[in-house]
Design a protein around this motif. Structure first.
Motif, mmCIF file in Angstrom:
data_model
loop_
_atom_site.group_PDB
_atom_site.id
_atom_site.type_symbol
_atom_site.label_atom_id
_atom_site.label_comp_id
_atom_site.label_asym_id
_atom_site.label_seq_id
_atom_site.Cartn_x
_atom_site.Cartn_y
_atom_site.Cartn_z
ATOM 1 N N ILE A 292 0.862 -1.187 0.000
ATOM 2 C CA ILE A 292 0.000 0.000 0.000
ATOM 3 C C ILE A 292 0.894 1.230 0.000
ATOM 4 N N ILE A 293 0.752 2.062 -1.024
ATOM 5 C CA ILE A 293 1.559 3.280 -1.144
ATOM 6 C C ILE A 293 0.646 4.479 -0.925
ATOM 7 N N VAL A 294 0.943 5.240 0.114
ATOM 8 C CA VAL A 294 0.139 6.420 0.446
ATOM 9 C C VAL A 294 1.057 7.641 0.520
ATOM 10 N N GLY A 295 0.459 8.801 0.478
ATOM 11 C CA GLY A 295 1.239 10.015 0.613
ATOM 12 C C GLY A 295 1.620 10.272 2.061
ATOM 13 N N GLU A 296 2.875 10.579 2.295
ATOM 14 C CA GLU A 296 3.288 11.039 3.624
ATOM 15 C C GLU A 296 2.535 12.337 3.916
ATOM 16 N N LYS A 297 2.299 12.655 5.172
ATOM 17 C CA LYS A 297 1.411 13.789 5.469
ATOM 18 C C LYS A 297 1.883 15.096 4.837
ATOM 19 N N LYS A 298 3.178 15.275 4.683
ATOM 20 C CA LYS A 298 3.665 16.504 4.067
ATOM 21 C C LYS A 298 3.474 16.498 2.545
ATOM 22 N N ALA A 299 3.145 15.332 1.976
ATOM 23 C CA ALA A 299 2.869 15.226 0.533
ATOM 24 C C ALA A 299 1.376 15.258 0.256
ATOM 25 N N ASN A 300 0.591 15.474 1.308
ATOM 26 C CA ASN A 300 -0.863 15.569 1.159
ATOM 27 C C ASN A 300 -1.231 16.950 0.630
ATOM 28 N N ASP A 301 -2.206 17.023 -0.273
ATOM 29 C CA ASP A 301 -2.559 18.319 -0.853
ATOM 30 C C ASP A 301 -3.229 19.259 0.144
ATOM 31 N N PHE A 302 -3.618 18.747 1.334
ATOM 32 C CA PHE A 302 -4.194 19.602 2.367
ATOM 33 C C PHE A 302 -3.166 20.040 3.416
ATOM 34 N N TYR A 303 -1.935 19.577 3.277
ATOM 35 C CA TYR A 303 -0.928 19.887 4.289
ATOM 36 C C TYR A 303 -0.573 21.369 4.287
ATOM 37 N N HIS A 350 6.413 18.779 -2.998
ATOM 38 C CA HIS A 350 5.439 18.334 -3.986
ATOM 39 C C HIS A 350 4.382 17.450 -3.307
ATOM 40 N N SER A 351 3.339 17.108 -4.038
ATOM 41 C CA SER A 351 2.260 16.331 -3.433
ATOM 42 C C SER A 351 1.911 15.106 -4.270
ATOM 43 N N TYR A 352 1.150 14.212 -3.653
ATOM 44 C CA TYR A 352 0.906 12.874 -4.182
ATOM 45 C C TYR A 352 -0.591 12.659 -4.352
ATOM 46 N N HIS A 353 -0.997 12.198 -5.538
ATOM 47 C CA HIS A 353 -2.422 12.067 -5.833
ATOM 48 C C HIS A 353 -2.724 10.751 -6.554
ATOM 49 N N LEU A 354 -1.849 9.757 -6.429
ATOM 50 C CA LEU A 354 -2.024 8.494 -7.153
ATOM 51 C C LEU A 354 -3.148 7.648 -6.571
ATOM 52 N N LYS A 355 -3.901 7.036 -7.508
ATOM 53 C CA LYS A 355 -4.901 6.062 -7.110
ATOM 54 C C LYS A 355 -4.769 4.866 -8.046
ATOM 55 N N GLY A 356 -5.142 3.696 -7.590
ATOM 56 C CA GLY A 356 -5.145 2.544 -8.477
ATOM 57 C C GLY A 356 -4.854 1.254 -7.744
ATOM 58 N N ILE A 357 -5.122 0.144 -8.440
ATOM 59 C CA ILE A 357 -4.902 -1.189 -7.887
ATOM 60 C C ILE A 357 -4.267 -2.067 -8.959
ATOM 61 N N TRP A 358 -3.241 -2.802 -8.574
ATOM 62 C CA TRP A 358 -2.604 -3.791 -9.439
ATOM 63 C C TRP A 358 -2.801 -5.161 -8.796
ATOM 64 N N VAL A 359 -3.283 -6.131 -9.550
ATOM 65 C CA VAL A 359 -3.525 -7.471 -9.010
ATOM 66 C C VAL A 359 -2.793 -8.504 -9.865
ATOM 67 N N ASP A 360 -1.769 -9.126 -9.284
ATOM 68 C CA ASP A 360 -1.028 -10.227 -9.914
ATOM 69 C C ASP A 360 -0.505 -9.899 -11.307
ATOM 70 N N ASP A 361 -0.347 -8.647 -11.656
ATOM 71 C CA ASP A 361 0.090 -8.216 -12.987
ATOM 72 C C ASP A 361 -0.901 -8.609 -14.084
ATOM 73 N N ASP A 362 -2.063 -9.173 -13.689
ATOM 74 C CA ASP A 362 -3.098 -9.545 -14.658
ATOM 75 C C ASP A 362 -4.128 -8.440 -14.826
ATOM 76 N N TYR A 363 -4.391 -7.730 -13.728
ATOM 77 C CA TYR A 363 -5.401 -6.681 -13.723
ATOM 78 C C TYR A 363 -4.799 -5.373 -13.213
ATOM 79 N N ILE A 364 -5.159 -4.292 -13.873
ATOM 80 C CA ILE A 364 -4.747 -2.953 -13.450
ATOM 81 C C ILE A 364 -5.996 -2.087 -13.429
ATOM 82 N N LEU A 365 -6.269 -1.444 -12.314
ATOM 83 C CA LEU A 365 -7.413 -0.542 -12.217
ATOM 84 C C LEU A 365 -6.926 0.901 -12.300
#
Length: 447
Positions: A292-303, A350-365
Motif C-alpha cells: 500500500i503506497i500512500v502520501g506522507e502527510k507533508k505530501a498531502n494536498d491539504f498539508y 510536492h504532493s501525491y495524488h495516485l490512485k489505483g490497484i494492481w492485481v497479480d500483474d493480470d489486472y490494473i485498475l
C-alpha cells in the motif's frame, strides 16, 4: 470458493479489445501536460474533457486557450468540457471570498466570441455530499485517463507538481462509450447548465432536477454493446458508480478478492472503507502479499507547513496518519515478515495524488477513486479495468511502478509514525476535541 467466484465475475465482464501498441503510460506530470496540449491541437472531430475543475491560473489558461484555438482552427469540432457545478462557483478553500472559475469562463468566452461550452454538473445539492469525480479526456478516438484536475500543480506549471497516473489509450469503441455516457447522462439533463453563459441559475432553483439526476446516475452504466464477453488478449472495461453498493465499489472488492499472490494499492489518503479493510485482512490471512503506497502527510494536498497560519482543513493529513498508524500497529507482524508493505511517498515540496490497484500483474485498475468512504458513497466515480492476461503491458507496468517507488520509504515499525502528542498544538487540540466527541469518524466519511 470466494476466490473462484471473484475470478469468474471478472472474467464475465464485457471488454473492449485493446491493441497494446496503442496503450501508452506517461511517467511525469510535464509529459501529461504536453500530451494534453498536443492532442487538443491535433483533434479533428471531438474533444470531451471531464475533470473536477479547470482552474483560473497559468495552466488552466493554457488549456482553455488551446481549446479556443482548436475551435478557431476547426469550427465544426465538437468540444465539451464538464466540471463540478459547486467547485466551479466557489473560491479555493481558505482563500476567502472569490467569484470562482465560472466567472473566468464567462470572461474568456466574451473575449473570444467563440463557442467552447463548459458545463457544470451537480451530483448533489451540496458539495459536501457529492461531487463530479469522473475522469477522462477524449480526443477523437484517444482516451487520456488520469486522476488529475487542470491547474498549475497538477500540470507542473511553476515550482510544484502533484503526482498522478497518466495513461493514453487509443481505442475508438472505448472513446465512443465514454462520450455516449456524457451525452446521455449530462447533456440530456435539466440539472446541467453551461457555466460560460450568463445567467447561471442558483442551486436552489434546480434542486429537484439535481435530485432527479442523482437518482438516474445510480443506475447509469457505460454502454458496452460493442464490447466482447471474451477477449483473448488485452481488454478494457469501463465502470461508473455513485452511492452505496454501486457497480464500481463492487468491482473493487471483487478485484481485491481475486488476487492470488500480490496486490498493490495506491491512494493519496489512508482512509480506507471498512469493506476494503476487511478484504485486505482476508488477503493477508490467505498469504497474499499486499503493498500500500500512500502520501506522507507533508505530501498531502491539504498539508499546511507550520510556518503558515493554521486552517482547520490542515488537520486532515494528520488525521489520515492516525488511521495509518492504527492499521500498522494491528498488522505489525505482517509488516515484520514482509507480507504487508506500507510505503510513504514524499518528494519534498510536492504532493501525491495516485490512485489505483494492481492485481497479480493480470489486472490494473485506473481510477480517480480515492478508495475512501466518500468515494464509496457520495461522489460520482469511474474507472477503467485493464485485463492483461498475456502481460503485454508488463514493461510499461514495471516502469510506472519504478517511477512511483522512487520517492517512497517503507514503514518497518508502526512507531515510526507520529502520534497526536507529536503534532503542532493547533492540530493536537483539534484532533483531541474531535476524538472526544467521535466527530473524527464523521469527518473521515465526508472528506
Amino acid at each position: 470458493m470466494l476466490f473462484e467466484t471473484n475470478r469468474s465475475y471478472l472474467a464475465s465482464l464485457p471488454r473492449f479489445a485493446q491493441d497494446p501498441a496503442h496503450f501508452q503510460t506517461l511517467l511525469t506530470t510535464e509529459a501529461f501536460r504536453q500530451k494534453l496540449l498536443d492532442l487538443i491541437s491535433k483533434a479533428q472531430t471531438r474533444i470531451y474533457i471531464t475533470a473536477l475543475y479547470l482552474q483560473e491560473d497559468e495552466a488552466g489558461t493554457q488549456i482553455l486557450d488551446a481549446l479556443y484555438a482548436a475551435r478557431a482552427r476547426c469550427p465544426d469540432l465538437d468540444i465539451r468540457v464538464f466540471v463540478d457545478w459547486h467547485r466551479a462557483q466557489r473560491g479555493l478553500i481558505g482563500a476567502g471570498a472569490q467569484a470562482g472559475n465560472a466567472a473566468w469562463y464567462q470572461r474568456i468566452r466574451f473575449d473570444h466570441e467563440l463557442n467552447v461550452p463548459i458545463y457544470g454538473v451537480p451530483v448533489q445539492t451540496r458539495e459536501l455530499f457529492g461531487v463530479l469525480h469522473l475522469k477522462g479526456f477524449i480526443f477523437d478516438d484517444t482516451v487520456v485517463y488520469s486522476g488529475a484536475s487542470l491547474n498549475n500543480v497538477y500540470l507542473n506549471v511553476g515550482d510544484r507538481y502533484r503526482y498522478d497516473r497518466y495513461q493514453v489509450i487509443k481505442n475508438s469503441a472505448l472513446a465512443d462509450s465514454m462520450v455516449n455516457f456524457l451525452q446521455t447522462e449530462f447533456l440530456n439533463s435539466s440539472a446541467v447548465y453551461r457555466l460560460d453563459l450568463d445567467p447561471i441559475p442558483s442551486t436552489k432553483q434546480i434542486s429537484p432536477d439535481i435530485r432527479q439526476l442523482r437518482q438516474r446516475l445510480k443506475s447509469a452504466q457505460y454502454a458496452t454493446h460493442h464490447a466482447q464477453d471474451e477477449v483473448s488478449g488485452l481488454g478494457i472495461t469501463p465502470v461508473v458508480g455513485v452511492g452505496k453498493r454501486n457497480s464500481l465499489n463492487r468491482l473493487i472488492i471483487k478485484l481485491l478478492g481475486a488476487a492470488k499472490q500480490h496486490v498493490q494499492i495506491c491512494t493519496p489518503y489512508f482512509n480506507l472503507p471498512r469493506t476494503v479493510i476487511k478484504e485486505i485482512n482476508r488477503l493477508l490471512q490467505k498469504g497474499v502479499k499486499v503493498d500500500i503506497i500512500v502520501g506522507e502527510k507533508k505530501a498531502n494536498d491539504f498539508y499546511i507547513p507550520e510556518s503558515e497560519p493554521f486552517k482547520t482543513i490542515g488537520a486532515l493529513p494528520y488525521l489520515y496518519e492516525t488511521h495509518l498508524r492504527r492499521f500498522a500497529k494491528l498488522h505489525q507482524l505482517d509488516i515484520h515478515r514482509g507480507q504487508l508493505n506500507l510505503m510513504l511517498w514524499n518528494d519534498p515540496g510536492h504532493s501525491y495524488h495516485l490512485k489505483g490497484i494492481w492485481v497479480d500483474d493480470d489486472y490494473i485498475l485506473l481510477t480517480g477513486n480515492n478508495l475512501n468512504p466518500r468515494a464509496f458513497s457520495l461522489d460520482l466515480e469511474n474507472a477503467l479495468l485493464i485485463h492483461d492476461p498475456k502481460h503485454e503491458l508488463k514493461e510499461q507496468l514495471q516502469q510506472e511502478k519504478a517511477e512511483i517507488a522512487k520517492n517512497t520509504t517503507r514503514i518497518a515499525y508502526y512507531r515510526e509514525l507520529e502520534t497526536v502528542l507529536d503534532y503542532p498544538p493547533p492540530v493536537k487540540k483539534l484532533l483531541t476535541r474531535l476524538s472526544r466527541f467521535r466527530a473524527d469518524r464523521l469527518i473521515s466519511r465526508l472528506l
